[in-house]
Design a protein around this motif. Structure first.
Motif, short mmCIF file in Angstrom:
data_model
loop_
_atom_site.label_atom_id
_atom_site.label_comp_id
_atom_site.label_asym_id
_atom_site.label_seq_id
_atom_site.Cartn_x
_atom_site.Cartn_y
_atom_site.Cartn_z
N ASP B 183 0.83 -1.21 0.00
CA ASP B 183 0.00 0.00 0.00
C ASP B 183 0.86 1.26 0.00
O ASP B 183 0.52 2.25 -0.64
CB ASP B 183 -0.96 -0.02 1.20
N GLN B 288 -4.68 0.23 -0.77
CA GLN B 288 -4.80 0.73 -2.13
C GLN B 288 -5.32 -0.34 -3.09
O GLN B 288 -5.03 -1.53 -2.93
CB GLN B 288 -3.42 1.20 -2.62
N SER B 300 -7.66 4.72 -2.98
CA SER B 300 -7.91 4.05 -1.71
C SER B 300 -9.11 3.14 -1.83
O SER B 300 -10.02 3.41 -2.61
CB SER B 300 -8.19 5.09 -0.63
#
Ligand code: SF4
Lengths: 213, 474
Positions: B183, B288, B300
């Motif tokens: 992420d 993500q 997101s």
């Protein structure tokens, strides 16, 4: 390698940013053992419909761009995979020059190994070339490497930047390996003075390792 | 003395020859090769009557096209078979170490380098593969090269290179639970764009990076290339040294202690100058998910699929429009409403032990959703596979309805039989969502291993932070 000095040819526009090398040569063609024949499959998934029927909507198949040798492209051209199959395809299809506002590093490098000139112009100059290509059938450009110019026959002329060492490689068609090997003594010297950092132990389960050099 | 960045230090110690106005000749400490990008290089050498200069510094592995099922069966893909045979022959003739598909150390090239300790701090490492950036997690200068350069390194053990610019990427603060290394790097690429790092070598720092395990640091460095920078690095520290100690190719005993002393010097000086700087706050990063056809098209998990008109630039609008069309997505759809057909946990980005443990922890006692056609776990190496089996992870995955496979690139690139079918949608832990990457007309969403595992269980994307089970996730 074939030297490059000047080239005049018809322009084909590829109006898309971030064209990655997966699109130029998809994975199913990475199993080849030679550098030949990649022109036929360049942009394969965009270019062909099932059964390898040319997709009439893809620019490479427009009759008006048949025989193009200058590829006009958008920003970050050649991003993604390091596969040199991509420039092999570009070259084998017949392109000698690419004109774009920017390139991904590895692809840019790979072009020089294959006698392709990737010329870099500013965004608005690229925009101008897209418009001119669209308006005029058979629009062509003359690219002059020694003078670093790109010109059309209507008087348009753009200068482009290129590192002097890159320019020389293309102009002379230099064999990189041969050039580096001229400095063989330097390499040997480096190896002697850095031998310790190369310390390695023998592992596990490997085939074909010969200790001797 | 002028303060130097880590990159400059490694560069300076590898210059074989330098001349003003010319690119330098730099020495290469480790050259990794695989079946896909090496045959033409060996053919080139042969044609010129040249030899491999340092077979002892060259390592070969079969990974891109290998089967992830039973390897005792005949290889049906004749082109792949010819490539394996070519690699085998080239290694035999030149004395290059080969981890073939039956070696117990076989795996994805960027997984086995670190795992076997071939990768060590301060080295220069190249491979005919863009994700060579992975090895930078150990404080090495590691980058992908084309086949002509592979040939150049085979013949000379050197490369002709110009210095890159430097980019400092700092992720401050603590990662929230459920937010992983994947992420972080996706958020970084979302911020810089996929060409933001072009011409640069990136160095990562900040608390959120420093606190990552080696597996996590490798995930971050792996995807550096997706942000345009050819190499990414993290300065080595105790985490690095602890990881390396005892690995097969790493010096032992006193030699190890001496090596650690040298490695400790490998960091950017406090006041060293970077050409560009990017900073993020880990607390603000959510899990993500990519929605488009390059890794920069990411958002997101709490967000929605963007509208082309959200973008100012005309080229971005066009790119978004074409990406949504390819992906079969409607602007405005909440990410969590996107259903998934197949799940792939694997690739050189996310197939290490940390990844498998986190995913297994999450799926234990659950089962994949009915709409999931296939959920694949492909360990990055046979070493990882063996260790995971010792820990019983294979059983957890199998019980939950996942397929447990042998090591290789697999559905990251679909060069073997593991292909994502046309118009099907994957939650994938790999690194590229380009058109056709996992299979012609297939649709890839890049996510972390826990996000992929959660999507497998739910049948669609979910925000793993909302689930209780993620507390222990790295
Ligand atoms: S796992 Fe994917 S990205 Fe990594 S080396 Fe293999 S094909 Fe390339």
């Amino acid at each position: 390698m074939q030297p490059f000095s000047a080239h005049t040819g018809m322009v084909m526009p590829l109006d898309r940013v971030n064209v990655d090398t997966d699109q130029m040569v998809p994975k199913q063609f990475l199993k080849a053992l030679t550098r030949e024949g990649f022109g036929r499959i360049l942009f394969y998934d965009w270019r062909y419909l099932p059964g390898e029927k040319p997709n009439p909507e893809f620019v490479l198949n427009f009759p008006r761009y048949k025989g193009a040798s200058v590829l006009l492209a958008r920003a970050n051209f050649g991003c993604g995979s390091s596969r040199e199959h991509a420039p092999w395809g570009v070259k084998d299809y017949g392109f000698r020059v690419i004109v774009a506002p920017s390139y991904a590093d590895i692809f840019y490098n790979n072009c020089f190994k294959n006698g392709i000139l990737p010329a870099t112009l500013l965004e608005d100059q690229i925009e101008e070339l897209f418009q001119r290509t669209d308006k005029e059938e058979g629009y062509s450009l003359t690219v002059n490497l020694p003078n670093q110019t790109i010109a059309d026959k209507h008087g348009l002329m753009f200068k482009f930047e290129i590192a002097p060492s890159r320019k020389e490689v293309l102009l002379k068609g230099l064999d990189d390996i041969g050039t580096t090997l001229l400095h063989e003594p330097d390499i040997t010297e480096y190896e002697k003075s850095h031998a310790a950092s190369a310390t390695m132990y023998d592992a596990v389960d490997v085939k074909y390792y010969s200790n001797g050099r | 003395m002028t303060p130097k960045t880590l990159y400059q230090k490694i560069w300076d110690s590898h210059v074989v020859r330098e001349e003003t106005g010319q690119p330098s000749i730099i020495y290469i400490d480790r050259h990794l090769i695989h079946e896909g990008t090496s045959p033409q290089a060996f053919a080139g050498l042969r044609a010129e009557g040249r030899k491999v200069r340092r077979p002892d510094l060259t390592f070969a592995v079969m990974d891109h096209s290998v089967s992830t099922t039973d390897r005792t069966l005949p290889i049906l893909d004749n082109d792949a078979k010819l490539q394996f045979e070519a690699l085998e022959k080239n290694c035999r003739e030149s004395g290059v170490r080969l981890f073939d598909m039956n070696s117990k150390n076989q795996g994805i090239v960027h997984i086995i380098g670190p795992e076997l300790g071939i990768t060590q701090p301060g080295q220069t490492i190249v491979c005919g593969d863009s994700h060579t950036s992975t090895h930078g997690a150990f404080g090495t200068l590691a980058f992908g090269i084309g086949t002509s350069e592979v040939e150049h390194v085979l013949a000379t053990q050197c490369l002709v290179q110009s210095r890159s610019k430097t980019l400092h990427i700092l992720v401050h603060g603590k990662r929230p639970k459920g937010v992983t290394a994947k992420d972080l790097i996706l958020a970084i690429i979302g911020k810089t764009g996929i060409a933001g790092g072009t011409g640069h070598v990136a160095e990562y720092g900040g608390e959120a990076i420093r606190s990552l395990s080696m597996d996590g640091r490798m995930t971050v460095c792996n995807m550096t290339i997706e942000g345009g920078a050819r190499a990414g690095m993290v300065a080595p520290d105790e985490t690095t040294f602890a990881y390396l100690e005892g690995r097969p190719f790493v010096p032992r005993g006193k030699a190890f202690q001496e090596a650690v002393e040298r490695w400790k010097l490998l960091k950017s000086d406090g006041s060293a100058h970077f050409d560009m700087k990017v900073e993020l706050q880990a607390e603000q990063i959510a899990p993500q998910v990519t929605w488009g056809t390059n890794p920069g098209m990411v958002t997101s998990v709490t967000a929605r699929v963007p509208d082309p008109h959200d973008f100012k630039d005309l080229n971005d609008q066009k790119a978004t429009e074409s990406a949504l069309k390819y992906m079969g997505l409607k602007a405005g759809t909440p990410i969590v409403d996107i259903p998934v057909d197949r799940v792939f946990i694997g690739s050189c980005t996310n197939s290490r032990l940390d990844d498998l443990r986190a995913a297994a922890h999450f799926v234990a006692g659950k089962h994949v959703a009915k709409n999931i056609k296939q959920a694949l776990i492909v360990p990055g190496s046979r070493g990882i596979k063996t260790q995971a089996e010792k820990e019983g992870l294979d059983k957890i995955f199998r019980d939950a309805g996942f397929e447990w496979r042998d090591a290789g690139c697999s559905m990251c690139i679909g060069m073997n039989a593991d292909v994502l079918p046309p118009h099907e949608r994957s939650a994938s832990t790999s690194n590229r969502n380009f058109e056709g990457r996992q299979g012609k007309d297939s649709r890839t969403h890049l996510v972390s291993p826990v996000m992929a595992a959660a999507a497998a269980i739910a049948g669609h994307f979910v925000d793993v932070r909302s689930l209780d089970d993620v507390s222990s996730v790295e």
